[in-house]
Design a protein around this motif. Structure first.
Motif, PDB file in Angstrom:
ATOM      1  N   LEU A  30       0.899  -1.106  -0.147  1.00  0.00           N
ATOM      2  CA  LEU A  30       0.191   0.066  -0.020  1.00  0.00           C
ATOM      3  C   LEU A  30       0.914   1.134  -0.057  1.00  0.00           C
ATOM      4  N   TRP A 168      -5.354 -16.947   3.546  1.00  0.00           N
ATOM      5  CA  TRP A 168      -6.633 -17.786   3.421  1.00  0.00           C
ATOM      6  C   TRP A 168      -6.486 -19.175   3.882  1.00  0.00           C
ATOM      7  N   ASN A 177      -4.506 -22.919  -5.566  1.00  0.00           N
ATOM      8  CA  ASN A 177      -3.147 -22.067  -5.655  1.00  0.00           C
ATOM      9  C   ASN A 177      -1.789 -22.941  -5.919  1.00  0.00           C
ATOM     10  N   LEU A 180      -1.623 -24.271  -9.462  1.00  0.00           N
ATOM     11  CA  LEU A 180      -1.447 -23.262 -10.267  1.00  0.00           C
ATOM     12  C   LEU A 180       0.281 -22.919 -10.312  1.00  0.00           C
ATOM     13  N   ARG A 185       2.357 -20.953 -12.917  1.00  0.00           N
ATOM     14  CA  ARG A 185       2.969 -19.694 -12.462  1.00  0.00           C
ATOM     15  C   ARG A 185       4.418 -19.964 -12.655  1.00  0.00           C
TER      16      ARG A 185
ATOM     17  N   ALA B   7     -18.034 -18.117  -3.864  1.00  0.00           N
ATOM     18  CA  ALA B   7     -17.059 -17.035  -3.310  1.00  0.00           C
ATOM     19  C   ALA B   7     -16.100 -16.571  -4.278  1.00  0.00           C
ATOM     20  N   ALA B  11     -13.603 -13.191  -4.478  1.00  0.00           N
ATOM     21  CA  ALA B  11     -11.997 -13.049  -4.456  1.00  0.00           C
ATOM     22  C   ALA B  11     -11.695 -12.517  -5.484  1.00  0.00           C
ATOM     23  N   ASP B  14     -11.021  -8.527  -4.671  1.00  0.00           N
ATOM     24  CA  ASP B  14      -9.768  -8.113  -3.952  1.00  0.00           C
ATOM     25  C   ASP B  14      -8.504  -8.179  -4.828  1.00  0.00           C
ATOM     26  N   PRO B  15      -7.902  -7.147  -4.757  1.00  0.00           N
ATOM     27  CA  PRO B  15      -6.604  -6.989  -5.739  1.00  0.00           C
ATOM     28  C   PRO B  15      -5.578  -8.131  -5.287  1.00  0.00           C
ATOM     29  N   MET B  16      -5.660  -8.740  -4.191  1.00  0.00           N
ATOM     30  CA  MET B  16      -4.368  -9.476  -3.861  1.00  0.00           C
ATOM     31  C   MET B  16      -4.302 -10.431  -4.886  1.00  0.00           C
ATOM     32  N   PRO B  17      -3.032 -10.783  -5.042  1.00  0.00           N
ATOM     33  CA  PRO B  17      -2.588 -12.170  -6.093  1.00  0.00           C
ATOM     34  C   PRO B  17      -3.127 -13.302  -5.539  1.00  0.00           C
ATOM     35  N   GLY B  18      -3.577 -14.006  -6.570  1.00  0.00           N
ATOM     36  CA  GLY B  18      -4.473 -15.211  -6.052  1.00  0.00           C
ATOM     37  C   GLY B  18      -4.862 -15.919  -7.312  1.00  0.00           C
ATOM     38  N   LEU B  19      -6.117 -16.613  -7.325  1.00  0.00           N
ATOM     39  CA  LEU B  19      -6.400 -17.319  -8.542  1.00  0.00           C
ATOM     40  C   LEU B  19      -6.610 -16.601  -9.888  1.00  0.00           C
ATOM     41  N   ARG B  23       0.867 -11.433  -9.378  1.00  0.00           N
ATOM     42  CA  ARG B  23       1.575 -10.325  -8.668  1.00  0.00           C
ATOM     43  C   ARG B  23       1.868  -9.310  -9.547  1.00  0.00           C
ATOM     44  N   LEU B  26      -0.980  -7.020  -9.905  1.00  0.00           N
ATOM     45  CA  LEU B  26      -1.253  -6.200  -8.594  1.00  0.00           C
ATOM     46  C   LEU B  26      -0.106  -4.872  -8.583  1.00  0.00           C
ATOM     47  N   LEU B  29      -1.275  -1.267  -9.797  1.00  0.00           N
ATOM     48  CA  LEU B  29      -2.266  -0.570  -9.206  1.00  0.00           C
ATOM     49  C   LEU B  29      -1.603   0.123  -8.045  1.00  0.00           C
ATOM     50  N   CYS B  31      -2.621   1.550  -4.539  1.00  0.00           N
ATOM     51  CA  CYS B  31      -3.518   1.230  -3.715  1.00  0.00           C
ATOM     52  C   CYS B  31      -3.169   1.851  -2.110  1.00  0.00           C
ATOM     53  N   VAL B  62      -9.967  -0.249   1.192  1.00  0.00           N
ATOM     54  CA  VAL B  62      -8.704  -0.314   0.383  1.00  0.00           C
ATOM     55  C   VAL B  62      -9.198   0.196  -1.147  1.00  0.00           C
ATOM     56  N   CYS B  64      -8.049   1.342  -4.973  1.00  0.00           N
ATOM     57  CA  CYS B  64      -7.125   1.112  -5.694  1.00  0.00           C
ATOM     58  C   CYS B  64      -7.222   1.799  -7.189  1.00  0.00           C
TER      59      CYS B  64
END
Lengths: 230, 205
Positions: A30, A168, A177, A180, A185, B7, B11, B14-19, B23, B26, B29, B31, B62, B64
């Motif tokens: 942030l 999580w 994850n 992936l 990745r 869900a 998910a 949310d700007p978090m890295p994930g499915l 990264r 992200l 942005l 934020c 949050v 962004c």
């Protein structure tokens, strides 16, 4: 004679128990942590004219032992850039750096605080009801306050570095994850494992390096303005 | 499966890295976490304004915004200078005003990148005008011999020497003052500010 647990209950309890070990950590920079950085934290001559005191002040979520670890790691960061470093947990350092004093002496103060925390109960209920296929979430936002002062106490730089950490919990999030990470990745972008901690450390060390380098130049300017001591 | 599909959209928000977000995505942005009141003030219509006593005082958002350029598109030094350009210009102009000099102000930006120097120069001039100061577009010049000597000096000595030469050669008169915004080192992101007036150079910050 105790009743035997039904098959579904056993699967549910096992899933919940497994969820404790199935955690995906993610990190989002942030304010401050995503600013552009120019100085190379691995260059050995960035701070070769600097005596640096690193003070990691315990408080909030940062206990004395964690503050000590932070100080050692940050101290090593600046030693690798050529600075002569002493560390302290807030007060004056126990000993002065050995040898003749260097042209510039600075004090870096680090304080950590938590500015937000959340763990929605609905998410945990959904995780339990889904046998950990739906993840539960906890998140917190931290702020690292950075202050750099000259040897005389003049304020040279101040910065607040904020980041957001999300955990999580659940087999579903972990398995998807991890799949992936194995298949799609690249290694540098893997989510499961220590990737979040590594990226957070990189961001923090880069920003600290830049703040201290800029403060060192500011100290030189102030010294030039004061002129030679009479 | 139905619960997971329900869900998944949450998910994705949310700007978090994930499915659904890498990264790298992200990093494109900017934020920040804002209180509900600050978020509502800065993003009216998109963030509901908290009202009533039932509002959670600890609620935060949050927010962004997409960056104009992806990380790595511009040189890091240029990116860093332009990142803080508004703050640099405003603080330089405030420092100039604080000197109390009632002069015609000239601006020189010394930066490794010429386009960045031009942008910063314009921003500083605009900030000086906003402070109510008189600004000139004229750039005081030095001869090639002077430049040859000055370029050999260490930066902290070069600018005071340049200031003395501007006064001696008539580049700056008693009615002029020059505000210098200086990148002392290519590795620095913070720029130093100095003023040249009456042949004397003073570092402001």
């Amino acid at each position: 004679m105790p009743r035997r647990l039904s098959c579904c209950v056993r699967i549910g309890l096992a899933s919940i128990a497994a969820a404790g070990g199935c955690v995906v950590h993610t990190y989002q920079p942030l304010a401050g942590l995503h600013r552009p950085v120019v100085v190379d934290p691995t260059a050995p001559d960035n701070l070769s004219d600097l005596d640096l005191t690193v003070a990691c002040v315990p408080g909030g979520k940062l206990g004395p032992s964690e503050a000590g670890v932070l100080c050692r790691q940050v101290g090593r960061l600046f030693e690798n850039q050529g600075a002569r470093v002493v560390t302290t947990l807030g007060g004056p350092p126990d000993e002065a750096p050995a040898g003749d004093p260097r042209p510039i002496a600075l004090r870096l103060e680090l304080r950590s605080r938590q500015i937000h925390e959340a763990s929605p109960a609905l998410g945990w209920a959904a995780m339990i009801a889904s046998f950990s296929l739906v993840p539960a979430l906890t998140e917190f936002t931290f702020a690292q306050d950075v202050v750099v002062r000259s040897a005389s106490g003049a304020l040279l730089a101040t910065e607040t570095l904020e980041g957001r950490i999300t955990h999580w919990f659940g087999f579903g999030a972990w398995a998807s994850n991890q799949l992936l990470d194995w298949t799609v990745r690249p290694e540098a972008h893997e989510v499961v494992g220590g990737g979040a901690d590594r990226v957070l450390s990189q961001d923090l060390y880069r920003q600290l390096s830049q703040v201290v380098f800029d403060a060192k130049l500011q100290a030189r300017v102030l010294a030039a303005e004061r002129g030679p001591a009479r | 499966m139905t619960l997971w599909l329900l869900a998944a959209p949450l998910a994705a928000a949310d700007p978090m890295p994930g499915l659904v977000r890498s990264r790298d995505a992200l990093r494109r942005l900017d934020c920040e976490r804002l209180s509900a009141w600050d978020a509502a003030d800065r993003y009216p219509g998109r963030v509901p304004r908290p009202e009533g006593r039932e509002v959670d005082p600890d609620r935060t958002y949050v927010v962004c915004a997409d960056r104009l350029f992806a990380p790595g598109f511009r040189d890091p030094g240029a990116e860093a200078a332009l990142w803080g350009m508004s703050d640099t210009a405003a603080s330089a102009a405030a420092a100039a005003r604080a000197t109390g000099l009632a002069r015609i102000w000239h601006v020189e930006v010394f930066h490794a990148s010429s386009p960045v120097a031009a942008k910063l120069g314009f921003a500083v001039k605009a900030a000086l005008v906003a402070e109510g100061l008189a600004v000139s577009d004229r750039a005081p010049r030095l001869g090639p011999d002077d430049l040859d000597v000055l370029l050999r000096l260490e930066p902290l000595r070069a600018y005071p020497a340049a200031c003395a030469r501007w006064a001696a050669t008539g580049g700056l008169s008693g009615e002029d003052a020059l505000l210098g915004v200086v990148q002392l080192d290519r590795r620095a992101t913070a720029l130093q500010v100095g003023v040249c007036a009456d042949g004397g150079w003073t570092w402001l910050r």
